[in-house]
Scaffold this active site. Structure first.
Site, PDB file in Angstrom:
ATOM      1  N   HIS A  15       0.860  -1.190   0.000  1.00  0.00           N
ATOM      2  CA  HIS A  15       0.000   0.000   0.000  1.00  0.00           C
ATOM      3  C   HIS A  15       0.898   1.243   0.000  1.00  0.00           C
ATOM      4  CE1 HIS A  15      -3.721   2.210   1.913  1.00  0.00           C
ATOM      5  NE2 HIS A  15      -3.159   2.886   0.946  1.00  0.00           N
TER       6      HIS A  15
ATOM      7  N   GLU B 184       0.581   8.296  -3.285  1.00  0.00           N
ATOM      8  CA  GLU B 184       1.507   7.850  -2.240  1.00  0.00           C
ATOM      9  C   GLU B 184       2.731   8.764  -2.158  1.00  0.00           C
ATOM     10  OE1 GLU B 184       1.059   5.322   0.118  1.00  0.00           O
ATOM     11  OE2 GLU B 184      -0.978   5.444  -0.666  1.00  0.00           O
TER      12      GLU B 184
ATOM     13  N   HIS C  75       2.993  10.798   1.185  1.00  0.00           N
ATOM     14  CA  HIS C  75       3.959  10.167   2.098  1.00  0.00           C
ATOM     15  C   HIS C  75       5.408  10.291   1.627  1.00  0.00           C
ATOM     16  CE1 HIS C  75       0.446   8.447   4.024  1.00  0.00           C
ATOM     17  NE2 HIS C  75       0.075   7.903   2.882  1.00  0.00           N
TER      18      HIS C  75
END
Ligand SMILES: *[C@@H]1O[C@H](CO)[C@@H](O)[C@H](O)[C@H]1NC(C)=O
Ligand SMILES: *[C@@H]1O[C@H](CO)[C@@H](O)[C@H](O)[C@H]1NC(C)=O
Ligand SMILES: *[C@@H]1O[C@H](CO)[C@@H](O)[C@H](O)[C@H]1NC(C)=O
Ligand SMILES: *[C@@H]1O[C@H](CO)[C@@H](O)[C@H](O)[C@H]1NC(C)=O
Ligand SMILES: *[C@@H]1O[C@H](CO)[C@@H](O)[C@H](O)[C@H]1NC(C)=O
Length: 254
Positions: A68, A117, A121
């Site tokens: 993920h 992502e 992040h």
């Protein structure tokens, strides 16, 4: 369920492979810096459960745990001007498609999931040298995933998708015995009419030096990372120590 002695050998190999690549990194750190983080979560999800959570068409989810993301704690969206550029990771694309697929939107050249992502992040993780480019962030994440080899480890301790249920404590204990650290395991709560939770995510924690560590909260680590990658109305939460379903196939209840 009982780990065979072979695992310790495998773990030994893992540690050697892992630690030989590690260097000591020193970082200037300020407690008050808005983009300070202390640990990384390498988040694996179970595509069958992800599909179950979504109303989207998600026909043939992979039958293996996929990535993920690699998430620093405490922070997100650290640099909105550092745009995702798929060309930077073109060498990684075959592995990205296999191990880090967008489970919900299977079109092979969709890059939205990776962009999300990175934006959320990766731009935060990139404050440390081993992760300070898109190629390094995605590449090191793939490396960590392959070194952990969660899929093989689960099979070796006899935990596989099944129509019978597992005790969550047995899953956690097996993972801890193999890896020597406590991961964070997330589940989909029981739906109405169901009695068991469904396993959805397994997260391993790493230090800034990319060494495995326990996921247990320390000091002020209590902030829970909100998960904005919207899989639908249902949400994962930390598993309870109750019976747990590890589904082989997507079943829709409505
Ligand atoms: C944000 O990213 C841009 C583009 O890579 C870079 O030039 C800039 O230094 C970064 N800003 C911070 C605060 O890291
Ligand atoms: C994307 O990355 C490639 C390779 O590094 C570079 O040539 C290209 O200019 C970048 N594109 C943008 C829009 O920054
Ligand atoms: C998707 O990739 C294929 C080649 O792999 C390419 O021919 C096609 O134009 C791409 N589609 C989009 C929307 O980028
Ligand atoms: C765990 O139990 C709490 C309290 O009963 C409940 O609110 C939560 O939804 C449960 N979580 C899961 C994943 O089943
Ligand atoms: C993780 O925690 C366990 C016990 O809580 C401890 O024995 C072990 O050394 C810890 N591992 C690391 C890498 O900190």
């Amino acid at each position: 369920m009982k780990p065979a002695t072979g695992h310790y050998l495998i773990l030994g190999c893992f540690c050697l492979a892992f630690c030989s690549g590690c260097t000591s990194y020193k970082f200037l750190e300020s407690e008050h810096h808005p983009h300070t983080w202390k640990k990384l979560f390498l988040v694996h999800h179970w595509p069958v459960t992800v599909c179950k959570m979504s109303e989207n068409d998600c026909k043939d989810p992979p039958q293996y745990w996929t990535i993920h993301g690699l998430w620093p704690d405490k922070v997100d969206e650290c640099n909105r001007t550092w745009h995702f550029n798929v060309t930077e990771i073109k060498d990684l694309l075959p592995d990205m498609r296999q191990y880090w697929p967008d489970v919900l939107h299977s079109s092979p050249n969709r890059t939205q999931f990776w962009k999300h992502e990175w934006d959320k992040h990766g731009t935060c993780a990139a404050t440390v040298e081993p992760l300070n480019s898109q190629k390094k962030y995605f590449g090191r994440t793939l490396d960590l995933y392959q070194k952990l080899d969660l899929n093989s480890c689960l099979l070796k301790v006899g935990i596989k998708p099944s129509s019978t249920y597992y005790q969550m404590t047995a899953i956690k204990e097996a993972l801890t015995s193999v890896y020597g650290v406590t991961p964070k395991v997330q589940c989909l709560p029981p739906e109405e009419g169901e009695e068991v939770q469904t396993i959805g995510q397994i997260e391993f924690c790493f230090t800034k030096e990319l060494e495995l560590r326990n996921c247990t909260n320390s000091e002020a680590d209590s902030y829970v990372m909100p998960n904005n990658w919207n899989f639908g109305p249902e949400e994962l939460s930390v598993c309870n120590d109750t019976l747990t379903y590890y589904p082989a196939q997507v079943q829709f209840y409505n």
